[in-house]
Enzyme design. Sequence first.
Site, short mmCIF file in Angstrom:
data_model
loop_
_atom_site.label_atom_id
_atom_site.label_comp_id
_atom_site.label_asym_id
_atom_site.label_seq_id
_atom_site.Cartn_x
_atom_site.Cartn_y
_atom_site.Cartn_z
N ILE A 140 64.42 104.04 20.45
CA ILE A 140 63.48 104.52 21.36
C ILE A 140 62.27 103.93 21.15
CG2 ILE A 140 62.42 106.65 22.27
CD1 ILE A 140 65.39 106.63 22.53
N GLY A 194 58.69 110.62 19.88
CA GLY A 194 58.20 111.93 19.87
C GLY A 194 58.24 112.86 21.17
N GLU A 196 76.65 103.82 11.47
CA GLU A 196 76.75 103.05 10.44
C GLU A 196 75.25 102.89 9.49
OE1 GLU A 196 76.62 97.95 10.59
OE2 GLU A 196 77.47 99.19 12.40
#
Length: 419
Positions: free
Chosen positions: A243, A249, A276
Amino acid sequence: MAGFGAMEKFLVEYKSAVEKKLAEYKCNTNTAIELKLVRFPEDLENDIRTFFPEYTHQLFGDDETAFGYKGLKILLYYIAGSLSTMFRVEYASKVDENFDCVEADDVEGKIRQIIPPGFCTNTNDFLSLLEKEADFKPFGTLLHTYSVPSPTGGENFTFQIYKADMTCRGFREYHERLQTFLMWFIETASFIDVDDERWHYFLVFEKYNKDGATLFATVGYMTVYNYYVYPDKTRPRVSQMLILTPFQGQGHGAQLLETVHRYYIASSSVLDITAEDPSKSYVKLRDFVLVKLCQDLPCFSRERLLQGFNEDMAIQAQQKFKINKQHARRVYEILRLLVTDMSDAEQCRSYRLDIKRRLISPYKKKQTDLAKMRKCLRPEELTNQMNQIEISVQHEQLEEQFQELVEDYRRVIERLAQE
């Protein structure tokens, strides 16, 4: 002899002066690289829009510095939706090529290793591309739309999650630009083989209005690789998830991960979903999403939770939400903490023992291995191995692990309460 001493002193002082001079031409690349997502022309001059990498070691070495410049700025500006790029290197001064036989680092060459060709180098060309941004639309299939409250109390912000692949027109080029952010924000990032059709791509966009037109801004994305599981199943494994800094947040990671889970839940060929080499932050995010999915299953009722983890919990979590047994166990531990009164001595003791029974498994394995070693190790080798698994140390480590887990679990519970 005195002349030799004076010469030695001169050389030391000269070396010190040169090193001091050279140090002035070292720049921290974590602050020299300036990233920006541009929606409006005025964003170019707005320092509030600037954000910086967390890592630059993959291009600039472990010390994350560039040599040869004073006042170095590496500008990487992206148009918010299409990620069309402006790349420019600026500096106040550059080390003289003849200065003590040293050369400045090829900063531009290093950045060119990861950004695709076709970028702008001047503001006018970049602004011309910005004028055409209304033509940009998200790639792939829309999976989910959600809103986030405005911090100023205005109209909610709208976000959408799409699933795309390399057959989408223009997506390959877009992905080449998008993946450059990985190098700055994932410590061990690497680029994937986009020609492998087993890769799935999930993209988050903000949908917003500009001068009466609907536009989209890139928020983040996730790549998932589909492994084959004998005889007829697949195991999607989350490889990369990011992100972008201006959107962190705000809950986008949880929205993305839950959407991806729900996408694969609908497929009968999917066995379970894994990740992973997950980071600690990813594990915490996954805990929240999986608990949110499972909390209403009958097998996780208060009465069943207080009886301990059982096979039915693992089966239901796998069948309903493609969650493997290990992750189902963590879901159980978090939900059991939720229904446990930790101020009650008996309930607290029961919960502590239940968790520690799981945590102690690796230590028990060491004890088993030690028993086997007794038959083949010399006395001094055996003593060394025994020291590594000293009982008192085990207890300290177990208690530390337990306390860390409980702290993490409480954060998940607090976040659930805010939903």
